[in-house]
Design an enzyme around this catalytic site. Sequence first.
Site, PDB file in Angstrom:
ATOM      1  N   TYR A 136      -2.417  -1.495 -10.751  1.00  0.00           N
ATOM      2  CA  TYR A 136      -2.529  -1.508  -9.288  1.00  0.00           C
ATOM      3  C   TYR A 136      -1.571  -2.545  -8.351  1.00  0.00           C
ATOM      4  O   TYR A 136      -0.792  -2.169  -7.763  1.00  0.00           O
ATOM      5  CB  TYR A 136      -4.003  -1.383  -8.711  1.00  0.00           C
ATOM      6  CG  TYR A 136      -3.860  -1.737  -7.141  1.00  0.00           C
ATOM      7  CD1 TYR A 136      -3.638  -0.508  -6.282  1.00  0.00           C
ATOM      8  CD2 TYR A 136      -4.312  -2.751  -6.639  1.00  0.00           C
ATOM      9  CE1 TYR A 136      -3.651  -0.652  -4.924  1.00  0.00           C
ATOM     10  CE2 TYR A 136      -4.324  -3.048  -5.322  1.00  0.00           C
ATOM     11  CZ  TYR A 136      -4.176  -1.969  -4.422  1.00  0.00           C
ATOM     12  OH  TYR A 136      -4.019  -2.332  -3.055  1.00  0.00           O
ATOM     13  N   LYS A 191       0.507   3.611  -2.930  1.00  0.00           N
ATOM     14  CA  LYS A 191      -0.495   4.568  -3.313  1.00  0.00           C
ATOM     15  C   LYS A 191      -0.280   5.820  -3.192  1.00  0.00           C
ATOM     16  O   LYS A 191      -0.592   6.578  -3.715  1.00  0.00           O
ATOM     17  CB  LYS A 191      -1.537   4.225  -2.368  1.00  0.00           C
ATOM     18  CG  LYS A 191      -2.359   2.760  -2.088  1.00  0.00           C
ATOM     19  CD  LYS A 191      -3.026   2.238  -1.332  1.00  0.00           C
ATOM     20  CE  LYS A 191      -3.773   1.024  -1.630  1.00  0.00           C
ATOM     21  NZ  LYS A 191      -4.247   0.134  -0.605  1.00  0.00           N
ATOM     22  N   SER A 250       1.005  -1.126  -0.027  1.00  0.00           N
ATOM     23  CA  SER A 250      -0.014   0.038  -0.064  1.00  0.00           C
ATOM     24  C   SER A 250       0.776   1.159  -0.122  1.00  0.00           C
ATOM     25  O   SER A 250       0.234   2.243  -0.433  1.00  0.00           O
ATOM     26  CB  SER A 250      -0.908   0.127   0.882  1.00  0.00           C
ATOM     27  OG  SER A 250      -2.119  -0.796   1.016  1.00  0.00           O
ATOM     28  N   VAL A 280       1.108  -3.714   3.770  1.00  0.00           N
ATOM     29  CA  VAL A 280       1.147  -5.136   4.571  1.00  0.00           C
ATOM     30  C   VAL A 280       2.308  -6.102   4.483  1.00  0.00           C
ATOM     31  O   VAL A 280       2.468  -7.016   5.024  1.00  0.00           O
ATOM     32  CB  VAL A 280      -0.186  -5.856   3.871  1.00  0.00           C
ATOM     33  CG1 VAL A 280      -1.434  -5.310   4.376  1.00  0.00           C
ATOM     34  CG2 VAL A 280      -0.203  -6.134   2.447  1.00  0.00           C
ATOM     35  N   TYR A 306      -4.568   3.161   7.294  1.00  0.00           N
ATOM     36  CA  TYR A 306      -5.821   2.479   7.611  1.00  0.00           C
ATOM     37  C   TYR A 306      -6.984   3.028   8.572  1.00  0.00           C
ATOM     38  O   TYR A 306      -6.627   4.178   8.927  1.00  0.00           O
ATOM     39  CB  TYR A 306      -5.599   1.036   7.459  1.00  0.00           C
ATOM     40  CG  TYR A 306      -4.611   0.377   6.449  1.00  0.00           C
ATOM     41  CD1 TYR A 306      -4.513   0.630   5.317  1.00  0.00           C
ATOM     42  CD2 TYR A 306      -3.482  -0.404   7.300  1.00  0.00           C
ATOM     43  CE1 TYR A 306      -3.619   0.242   4.525  1.00  0.00           C
ATOM     44  CE2 TYR A 306      -2.577  -0.645   6.432  1.00  0.00           C
ATOM     45  CZ  TYR A 306      -2.435  -0.400   5.046  1.00  0.00           C
ATOM     46  OH  TYR A 306      -1.535  -1.026   4.260  1.00  0.00           O
TER      47      TYR A 306
HETATM   48  N1  GLN Z   1      -1.644  -5.224  -2.441  1.00  0.00           N
HETATM   49  C1  GLN Z   1      -2.407  -5.360  -1.142  1.00  0.00           C
HETATM   50  C2  GLN Z   1      -3.768  -5.317  -1.425  1.00  0.00           C
HETATM   51  O1  GLN Z   1      -4.318  -4.772  -2.523  1.00  0.00           O
HETATM   52  C3  GLN Z   1      -2.217  -4.029  -0.476  1.00  0.00           C
HETATM   53  C4  GLN Z   1      -2.782  -3.934   0.595  1.00  0.00           C
HETATM   54  C5  GLN Z   1      -1.912  -3.212   1.713  1.00  0.00           C
HETATM   55  O2  GLN Z   1      -0.810  -3.050   1.672  1.00  0.00           O
HETATM   56  N2  GLN Z   1      -2.816  -2.618   2.703  1.00  0.00           N
HETATM   57  O3  GLN Z   1      -4.628  -6.042  -0.830  1.00  0.00           O
END
Ligand code: GLN
Length: 309
Positions: free
Chosen positions: A185, A61, A58, A255, A237
Amino acid sequence: MIHSIIENVKITPHSGHLASYIPALANQSKDLFAACLVDERGEILSFGDANYSFTLQSISKVMSFIVAAEHLGLEKILEKVDVEPTGDPFNSIVRLEVAEKGKPFNPMINAGAITVASLLPGDDVEARVNSVKQYLAQITGHEHTVNEEVYRSELETAYRNRAIANYLKANDYLEGTVEEALETYLQLCSLEVNTEDLAKFGLFLASDGLIAGENKNLITHKTAQFSKALMMTCGLYNASGKYAATIGIPMKSGVSGGVLCAVRNGEIEHLRGYIGIAVFSPMIDEIGNSVKGMIFLKQLSDQYHLSVF
Ligand code: GLN
């Protein structure tokens, strides 16, 4: 003093779990720990497995948002994605049915990031992924590659993300096809970095886009301002509020266990001014944040008064 924080974190018993919902991430060693701090003069402090590569997940992003905003202009991006925290898990779909129908709440959750991935410059997946790779390379000074094993593993199990992408497409919040947006993505999530790369990126954000050795900003002040505000309010989050209150630094987690931080004005040992910080430890909590990473950052913020509040 920072050494005693590192020692404290190292001897803290493991808790949490590996991000085994992405099968390839279930194989990481839970003992890995790395941290890197870099300031505007290039002074570096680094601890643990600082050259160990892990996937952005993530954290990508933030990079996608910056590249898309610089390409299309912030206003255009904001027509397709809001900047409001959700208080929901990163892969939640529930908010897409409320408020403005189908509009993702912010670019730091999966829904918003999939929309942003579809808005990146380029005519196909490869070009869109390259647009972010090139940006990142300018900041870290080297090329970054997609970890194919992680990417394939995630693409094969992307049931929720595919559902989100379909929902976005149905409501006109996605350019191109659902599969293209999803592939873009997920390739971005699978880009590999180490903590030194991420610390340099943190420094870049802290300084509103300065690149070492050049005296012009690579991004507009507005893009930097929005990125850091989004990190502070949505970057961890549904624990973002708690960490804004207890740590108070713009941060973004992934994650795989990495956390990116941008400190505007700090004094940490011999480091001064703008400081980029990155930490990596793969055991994550229920929400998806690195357990030891957050313990380290809380102690660091307390010790060196890094909170902006
Ligand atoms: N690639 C992971 C997903 O789309 C990224 C999630 C994350 O790092 N929170 O679930």
